[in-house]
Design an enzyme around this catalytic site. Structure first.
Site, PDB file in Angstrom:
ATOM      1  NE  ARG A  44     -35.100  31.277  10.524  1.00  0.00           N
ATOM      2  CZ  ARG A  44     -34.314  30.496  11.287  1.00  0.00           C
ATOM      3  NH1 ARG A  44     -34.688  30.195  12.534  1.00  0.00           N
ATOM      4  NH2 ARG A  44     -33.176  30.039  10.821  1.00  0.00           N
ATOM      5  CB  SER A 115     -31.668  37.385   4.311  1.00  0.00           C
ATOM      6  OG  SER A 115     -32.679  36.891   5.140  1.00  0.00           O
ATOM      7  CE  LYS A 144     -29.572  31.871   8.199  1.00  0.00           C
ATOM      8  NZ  LYS A 144     -30.686  31.309   7.436  1.00  0.00           N
TER       9      LYS A 144
HETATM   10  C1  LIG Z   1     -32.862  33.838  11.338  1.00  0.00           C
HETATM   11  C2  LIG Z   1     -31.500  34.407  11.507  1.00  0.00           C
HETATM   12  N1  LIG Z   1     -30.847  35.046  10.476  1.00  0.00           N
HETATM   13  C3  LIG Z   1     -29.625  35.497  10.784  1.00  0.00           C
HETATM   14  S1  LIG Z   1     -29.259  35.103  12.414  1.00  0.00           S
HETATM   15  C4  LIG Z   1     -30.778  34.337  12.675  1.00  0.00           C
HETATM   16  C5  LIG Z   1     -31.151  33.741  13.990  1.00  0.00           C
HETATM   17  C6  LIG Z   1     -31.407  34.790  15.014  1.00  0.00           C
HETATM   18  O1  LIG Z   1     -31.755  34.168  16.233  1.00  0.00           O
HETATM   19  P1  LIG Z   1     -31.283  34.767  17.636  1.00  0.00           P
HETATM   20  O2  LIG Z   1     -31.976  36.068  17.832  1.00  0.00           O
HETATM   21  O3  LIG Z   1     -31.725  33.711  18.641  1.00  0.00           O
HETATM   22  O4  LIG Z   1     -29.786  34.907  17.567  1.00  0.00           O
HETATM   23  C1  LIG Z   2     -32.850  35.060   7.963  1.00  0.00           C
HETATM   24  C2  LIG Z   2     -33.591  36.132   8.366  1.00  0.00           C
HETATM   25  C3  LIG Z   2     -33.033  37.442   8.383  1.00  0.00           C
HETATM   26  N1  LIG Z   2     -33.773  38.482   8.797  1.00  0.00           N
HETATM   27  C4  LIG Z   2     -35.064  38.315   9.193  1.00  0.00           C
HETATM   28  C5  LIG Z   2     -35.836  39.490   9.642  1.00  0.00           C
HETATM   29  N2  LIG Z   2     -35.641  37.093   9.199  1.00  0.00           N
HETATM   30  C6  LIG Z   2     -34.983  35.994   8.801  1.00  0.00           C
HETATM   31  N3  LIG Z   2     -35.548  34.848   8.810  1.00  0.00           N
END
Ligand SMILES: Cc1ncsc1CCOP(=O)(O)O
Ligand SMILES: C=C1C=NC(C)=NC1=N
Ligand SMILES: [Mg+2]
Length: 220
Positions: A44, A115, A144
């Site tokens: 990502r 998602s 994020k």
């Molecule tokens: C990609 C994504 N989607 C919802 S929260 C998130 C970020 C999660 O990152 P972390 O595990 O560092 O909180």
């Molecule tokens: C936004 C997201 C939510 N869930 C997962 C598994 N990946 C992502 N990039």
């Protein structure tokens, strides 16, 4: 892909990009996470100073090679073209990305993660062929910048109570201490960025988190 296989892959799910790897470099972190036993890796590459073009392609191919050597599926976030170009094992898309039904047509039987933040979004994603749903942010996250509001584990219970029985992975602020409660609430696994990419000892963190997930799944 059958649901049990997908559920296995979701248990200890690393989501990683160069932006998340400050203390160390992505390759070192992915190697240590794979040795610790992550079951799925998502590339990502998002946010300020995210890689682009040839640099992004090079890092994707490097991480893909590491995953292949370990027999761990490697999927790409958002970028379906890139996923098809390098023959990744699947994609993960959000509600604001390409329509899930169209993506399913394009990727064939590769892994499709979507998602979802509500029961209705979940139902639609399942109808469009999602293999699993990414649910969250469960807890506050700094990884994020456009994350939806924090939902807590209640969203997982609500989805299960409303007949959503497809594989679910919780994401957002998940740490070793919080992993068990995410599974108890109904998730099949945890998707993690910073608790792994910023860990002092990536290998040990993955080992401990994965064992807590596995123990909780068996107790459930
Ligand atoms: C990609 C994504 N989607 C919802 S929260 C998130 C970020 C999660 O990152 P972390 O595990 O560092 O909180
Ligand atoms: C936004 C997201 C939510 N869930 C997962 C598994 N990946 C992502 N990039
Ligand atoms: Mg997206």
């Amino acid at each position: 892909m059958n649901q049990d296989q997908i559920r296995h892959y979701l248990q200890m799910y690393l989501v990683v990009g160069s932006v998340n790897c400050k203390a160390s470099d992505p390759i070192t972190i992915v190697k240590a996470a794979l040795s610790g036993g992550v079951t799925l890796v998502q590339f990502r590459e998002k946010g300020a100073d995210a890689l682009q073009g040839a640099d992004l392609l090079r890092l994707a191919l490097q991480i893909q090679a590491l995953c292949r050597a370990e027999g761990v599926p490697f999927i790409i976030n958002d970028d379906v073209d890139l996923a098809l170009e390098i023959d990744a094992d699947g994609v993960h898309i959000g509600q604001d990305d390409e329509n899930a039904a169209e993506v399913r047509d394009r990727i064939g039987d590769r892994i499709l993660g979507v998602s979802a933040h509500t029961v209705s979004e979940a139902r639609l994603a399942v109808q469009h062929g999602a293999d699993y749903l990414g649910i969250g942010p469960i807890y506050p996250t700094h990884s994020k910048d456009d994350a939806h509001e924090v939902q807590g584990t209640a969203i997982l219970c609500e989805l299960r109570e409303n007949g959503i029985h497809v594989p679910l992975v919780g994401i957002g602020g998940i740490t070793e201490e919080r992993a068990a409660e995410v599974i108890k609430a109904g998730a099949d696994g945890v998707a993690v960025i910073s608790a792994i990419t910023e860990a002092k000892d990536v290998h040990e963190t993955v080992v401990r988190m994965k064992s807590k997930v596995g123990n909780t799944l068996r107790e459930r």
